[in-house]
Design an enzyme around this catalytic site. Structure first.
Site, short mmCIF file in Angstrom:
data_model
loop_
_atom_site.label_atom_id
_atom_site.label_comp_id
_atom_site.label_asym_id
_atom_site.label_seq_id
_atom_site.Cartn_x
_atom_site.Cartn_y
_atom_site.Cartn_z
N LYS A 1 0.85 -1.21 0.00
CA LYS A 1 0.00 0.00 0.00
C LYS A 1 0.88 1.25 0.00
O LYS A 1 0.64 2.18 -0.77
CB LYS A 1 -0.92 -0.04 1.22
CG LYS A 1 -1.79 1.19 1.39
CD LYS A 1 -2.82 0.96 2.50
CE LYS A 1 -3.58 2.23 2.81
NZ LYS A 1 -2.86 3.09 3.76
N TYR B 1 -2.10 -23.86 9.79
CA TYR B 1 -1.71 -23.48 8.42
C TYR B 1 -2.95 -23.06 7.63
O TYR B 1 -2.98 -21.98 7.04
CB TYR B 1 -1.03 -24.68 7.77
CG TYR B 1 -0.53 -24.46 6.37
CD1 TYR B 1 0.54 -23.59 6.11
CD2 TYR B 1 -1.09 -25.13 5.28
CE1 TYR B 1 1.02 -23.40 4.83
CE2 TYR B 1 -0.61 -24.95 3.99
CZ TYR B 1 0.44 -24.09 3.76
OH TYR B 1 0.92 -23.91 2.49
N TYR C 1 -7.92 -5.30 2.14
CA TYR C 1 -7.06 -4.22 1.62
C TYR C 1 -7.51 -3.81 0.22
O TYR C 1 -7.44 -2.64 -0.15
CB TYR C 1 -5.59 -4.64 1.62
CG TYR C 1 -4.85 -4.13 2.84
CD1 TYR C 1 -5.16 -4.62 4.11
CD2 TYR C 1 -3.86 -3.15 2.74
CE1 TYR C 1 -4.51 -4.15 5.23
CE2 TYR C 1 -3.21 -2.67 3.86
CZ TYR C 1 -3.53 -3.17 5.10
OH TYR C 1 -2.89 -2.69 6.21
N1 LIG Z 1 5.20 -26.00 -2.25
C1 LIG Z 1 3.90 -26.24 -2.27
O1 LIG Z 1 3.48 -27.32 -2.73
C2 LIG Z 1 2.92 -25.21 -1.77
C3 LIG Z 1 1.55 -25.52 -1.83
C4 LIG Z 1 0.63 -24.58 -1.37
C5 LIG Z 1 1.07 -23.35 -0.92
N2 LIG Z 1 2.40 -23.07 -0.88
C6 LIG Z 1 2.80 -21.75 -0.35
O2 LIG Z 1 3.89 -21.22 -1.07
C7 LIG Z 1 4.77 -20.52 -0.19
C8 LIG Z 1 6.18 -21.05 -0.33
O3 LIG Z 1 6.21 -22.43 -0.01
P1 LIG Z 1 7.52 -23.32 -0.24
O4 LIG Z 1 7.06 -24.65 -0.67
O5 LIG Z 1 8.47 -22.57 -1.06
O6 LIG Z 1 8.04 -23.45 1.26
P2 LIG Z 1 9.49 -23.18 1.88
O7 LIG Z 1 9.43 -23.58 3.31
O8 LIG Z 1 10.54 -23.80 1.01
O9 LIG Z 1 9.62 -21.62 1.75
C9 LIG Z 1 9.04 -20.72 2.64
C10 LIG Z 1 10.08 -19.66 2.96
O10 LIG Z 1 9.51 -18.71 3.86
C11 LIG Z 1 10.48 -18.37 4.85
N3 LIG Z 1 9.77 -17.89 6.02
C12 LIG Z 1 8.93 -18.56 6.84
N4 LIG Z 1 8.47 -17.74 7.81
C13 LIG Z 1 9.03 -16.52 7.59
C14 LIG Z 1 8.95 -15.27 8.25
N5 LIG Z 1 8.19 -15.09 9.34
N6 LIG Z 1 9.66 -14.22 7.74
C15 LIG Z 1 10.43 -14.37 6.63
N7 LIG Z 1 10.55 -15.54 5.99
C16 LIG Z 1 9.85 -16.60 6.45
C17 LIG Z 1 11.24 -19.67 5.07
O11 LIG Z 1 12.51 -19.50 5.67
C18 LIG Z 1 11.32 -20.24 3.66
O12 LIG Z 1 12.47 -19.78 2.99
C19 LIG Z 1 4.19 -20.68 1.22
O13 LIG Z 1 3.46 -19.54 1.53
C20 LIG Z 1 3.28 -21.88 1.08
O14 LIG Z 1 2.22 -21.81 2.00
C21 LIG Z 1 3.34 -23.98 -1.29
#
Ligand SMILES: NC(=O)c1ccc[n+]([C@@H]2O[C@H](COP(=O)([O-])OP(=O)(O)OC[C@H]3O[C@@H](n4cnc5c(N)ncnc54)[C@H](O)[C@@H]3O)[C@@H](O)[C@H]2O)c1
Length: 316
Positions: free
Chosen positions: A106, A146, A160
């Protein structure tokens, strides 16, 4: 060309997004607290012009100096093993982290993309799942941390949009797999591939008749870019509609790795969804996006990555 902030930029999906935007000629600022991600996912980008990494917890106040064209909020523990170990951090990054990053978008007049999930549908009573389905989530079960964080994130993003006119996009991501998944992240594809490559038994929870759909990471990333450019808030499902039972996946993993591991069964986790498959009707109509890489090809590529992680030679 623009300047893109990617939270969770050192994670599995976030690091692929960094690569993709830099390849397109954009600048990227990756924010990550390295709780489930790793600098090894982005170390090839250090020193590259246009790339900045900031170690930061986005559940705390977030500020990025300079212009920002888009904020992509991907920070969150994402695999069940991770969010069951980090339940409060997961709730915080989905709620406070979403609020903080919406505030950044924003203030900068930037477009905002929220990484939501098929988990918002819970253990679905509608199959396949269209975006119009409101879901079937147990808020007080272990997975609720989650699912409910993501549902709150969607609600906050739309608030927002409605209250502040913020230009938002919501993507509901179905299971993604590919290089840079952690070998021990507990996701079914990494579990099976690592077990098969090590010659250990493949652990199937329940009888293995539960279904999932698996999208190769390169396809998924193209879907995110298409959504970011499209004229819609979403939510849109992005995933591969090919539906496999967990047992079928285990058998395909054995085939592509040439492993002779046996398959063993263990009890189903609490609230494990019985079925999962995206309805892509809206996504196809709005984005014209379609996944291209089939499960066998994706597993071959991912197995090659895990062989490197495990220090194994490629097959002869
Ligand atoms: N991979 C999948 O199949 C999948 C499916 C549905 C949704 N998602 C969403 O996609 C996004 C990425 O998932 P991913 O598979 O890459 O997971 P991942 O765990 O590899 O990546 C998530 C990243 O976020 C960082 N992180 C977590 N909390 C944090 C915080 N408070 N501040 C800063 N960084 C933070 C972690 O260190 C990590 O690098 C997530 O939001 C997840 O919910 C992924």
């Amino acid at each position: 060309m623009g300047r893109i902030v990617i939270t969770g930029g050192a994670g599995f999906l976030g690091s692929h997004l960094c690569d993709r935007f830099l390849a397109r000629g954009d600048e990227v600022v990756a924010l990550d607290n390295l709780s489930t991600g790793s600098v090894t996912n982005i170390e090839h980008l250090f020193g590259r012009s246009g790339f900045t990494f900031v170690e930061q917890d986005v559940s705390q106040f977030v500020w990025v100096p300079g212009p920002v064209d888009a904020v992509l909020h991907f920070a969150s523990p994402a695999s069940p093993v991770d969010y069951l170990e980090l339940p409060i951090q997961t709730l915080k990054v989905g709620s406070l982290g979403t609020h903080n990053t919406l505030g950044l978008a924003k203030a900068k007049g930037a477009r905002y993309l929220l990484a939501s999930t098929s988990e918002v549908y819970g253990d679905p009573e509608v199959h396949p799942q269209p975006e119009s389905y409101w879901g079937h989530v147990n808020p007080i079960g272990p997975r609720g941390v989650y699912d409910e964080a993501k549902r709150f994130g969607e609600a906050m993003t739309m608030a927002y949009h409605r209250s502040h006119g913020l230009d938002v996009r919501i993507v509901r991501i179905f299971n993604v797999y590919g290089p840079r998944m952690r070998p021990q992240d507990g996701r079914v594809v990494s579990n099976f591939l690592v077990q098969a490559l090590k010659g250990e038994p493949l652990t199937v929870y329940g009888d293995g008749s539960q279904t999932r759909s698996f999208c190769y990471v390169d396809d998924e990333i193209e879907g995110f870019l298409a959504l970011l450019e499209a004229d819609t808030t979403g939510p849109l499902n992005i995933g591969n509609p090919g539906e496999f039972t967990v047992l079928e996946l285990a058998e395909l993993v054995l085939e592509v790795t040439g492993s002779s591991s046996e398959i063993v069964h263990e009890p189903l986790p609490v609230d494990d969804p019985r079925v999962r498959k995206p309805d892509l009707t809206r996504t196809r109509a709005i984005l014209g996006w379609e996944p291209k890489i089939d499960l066998r090809e994706g597993l071959v590529r991912t197995a090659a990555y895990f062989r490197t992680c495990l220090g194994q030679d490629p097959p002869a």
